[in-house]
Design a protein around this motif. Sequence first.
Motif, PDB file in Angstrom:
ATOM      1  N   GLU A  10       0.824  -1.227   0.000  1.00 60.76           N
ATOM      2  CA  GLU A  10       0.000   0.000   0.000  1.00 60.76           C
ATOM      3  C   GLU A  10       0.849   1.264   0.000  1.00 60.76           C
ATOM      4  O   GLU A  10       0.906   1.985  -1.001  1.00 60.76           O
ATOM      5  N   LEU A  65      -4.224  -1.493  -3.722  1.00 62.06           N
ATOM      6  CA  LEU A  65      -4.026  -0.566  -2.612  1.00 62.06           C
ATOM      7  C   LEU A  65      -2.938   0.454  -2.929  1.00 62.06           C
ATOM      8  O   LEU A  65      -3.015   1.617  -2.503  1.00 62.06           O
ATOM      9  N   GLY A 437     -11.138   4.027  -0.287  1.00 62.13           N
ATOM     10  CA  GLY A 437     -10.306   3.149   0.528  1.00 62.13           C
ATOM     11  C   GLY A 437     -11.118   2.158   1.322  1.00 62.13           C
ATOM     12  O   GLY A 437     -10.722   0.988   1.480  1.00 62.13           O
ATOM     13  N   ALA A 442      -8.455  -0.396   2.141  1.00 59.79           N
ATOM     14  CA  ALA A 442      -7.236   0.345   2.461  1.00 59.79           C
ATOM     15  C   ALA A 442      -7.186   0.707   3.941  1.00 59.79           C
ATOM     16  O   ALA A 442      -8.194   0.633   4.651  1.00 59.79           O
TER      17      ALA A 442
END
Length: 639
Positions: A10, A65, A437, A442
């Motif tokens: 991420e 991500l 997200g 996320a």
Amino acid sequence: MKKTDKSSVEFTGTAVVLGILLAVLFGGANAYLGLRVGMTVSASIPAAVISMGIIRVLLKKESVLENNMVQTIGSAGESLAAGAIFTIPALFMWSRELGIPSPSFWEITLIALCGGLLGVLFMVPLRNMLIVKEKDSLPYPEGTACAKVLLAAEHAGESITVFAGLAIGAVYKFIADGLKLFPSEVDYSVKRYRGAGIGADVLPALLGVGYICGPRVASFLFAGGTLAWFVIMPLLVLAGQNVILYPATEAIGTLDTWGIWSNYIRYIGAGAVAAGGVISLIKSLPLIGKTFADTIKGYGRKDVKVFAQNDEAGGGNISNISKNRELSPRFVLIGIIILAVLLWLIPVVPVNLFGAVIIIVFGFFFATVSSRMVGLVGSSNNPVSGMAIATLLAAAFLLKAMGNTGISGMVAVICIGTVICIIAAMAGDTSQDLKTGYLVGATPLRQQIGEMIGVIVAALTIGGVLYLLNEAWGYGSSELPAPQATLMKMVVEGVMEGNLPWNLVFIGVAVAVVIEILRIPVLPFAVGLYLPIHLSVPIMIGGLLRLAYNARAKKSEQVENTIERGILYASGLIAGEGIVGILLAVCAMIPFGSGSFLDWITISDKFYLGNIGGVVFFGILIGSMVYFMERKQNGKSFK
């Protein structure tokens, strides 16, 4: 929407660097677009598509991500730019008119930085209430659409469409305003209908804006322009042929269309836009009150502190507790206090203690409103200008009552309004990004850090961009009319000095009230009344193109993919023109021979196609858009 099983990578160096580059790119492009036409566009989906094109295709990596982090950082640039260009150019215009010092680079940077960080921090306690608890009632359309883009792995090929639009928009802009092979503004007066006129700024960004906004908004803009240029202006000439009416110093009959517009129509339009903003705010009051009450009640509840463990909308079964982490309440509170003190104590920011208190109170209130509004109707319909006008009016009346008048009082009001504007814009953007997200799984903490990185980069960029554009062309000029900032300047001057032609302003207010009674959206119509019709015409053409494809989409689902490619291509056109617009501003400042480097590259003195050339090139531009929309892509669409 199911949780992605792609790589969980991420917050990487690649994501941060690429996000920073896109924040600069879209921040600068949106600043130029907003100063030219008074409107900005969301960068989330284009940033996501460009990210996927680079990370997946060039770097051979596959991480939803990581792409989400890129668009989170990148979209912060356009949001901060949107808030800044609504107000800060007013300070440059006062500098030119009144001889006061221009705002310094660090003044602009610090004001933008404080506003942007406050917008992100105010959104942290709102996330659990608006994104998690009300996930079913608040769709956040842009955030949801961006999540669909990120989750559709096959969509990576569509990045070609964005890059094609960017390249063609850049080349077109260079030919029009660099080489000046043809005029970027085609203008015609109607001789048999005195006072009326028509024309078009034949530029890529306006075509793209019209397509993205769609036929409904484009038609409202065009209707406002039609009322101004084909009804009010001919009426003024007909009734006041030999009359000298303030603020003009010549008889109306001797003025050309631009003279009539600058002396009369822009004040009528200003009254309409101001009234439209206030009306939009008043209509939102029940929603504002409910949002604020629900938010206060929701603070501290344990049931909204973490994701539900088996929530499909929240990304499925998230076993890693880090996926539920976000900035702590203590960090948020300390950060808000520090930023308020900085606004008060830093010498280059002309805000006193009372102004800092106004910013915190109004800022949190409008951050709440903005986050809720974009969740319901999307960022494009977020009444940021209405919030800014309300803030400016309140701040101006309060500071004037306390004896803070004159140019120092007006500068303070604009600075307060700038921070509030940026807070509202950033809160709306942050909430959309957090929704994206949330849907792709996320980490909120990392996204919030990403937003702050984007804010810092955009704040450092926006000061340079504003200085560059002002030095090259000057705000309020035909190249950069800065319509929103000019309106805010007029509002503040009207309260502080009372020197506006109020009859014209009240005519605009009355027009806005009539439009509201007819149940027509006031703000887009009022903006069309306020702006020259030359901006509304190409936007309308883009809207008609979208209308044609919308009609086809009802008969074929496959046309939906074509419409989506049109949105991506239009976003590329806007970014391409914005980049070259800034580069041309650099060229205009570089001395070369007896003029500037921009003068040296111009070929209009040797070869010039005139208005016909502008129309022909714009037709070719439309054809290029249709080509890339109809072009077959490998893979599926993100729908």
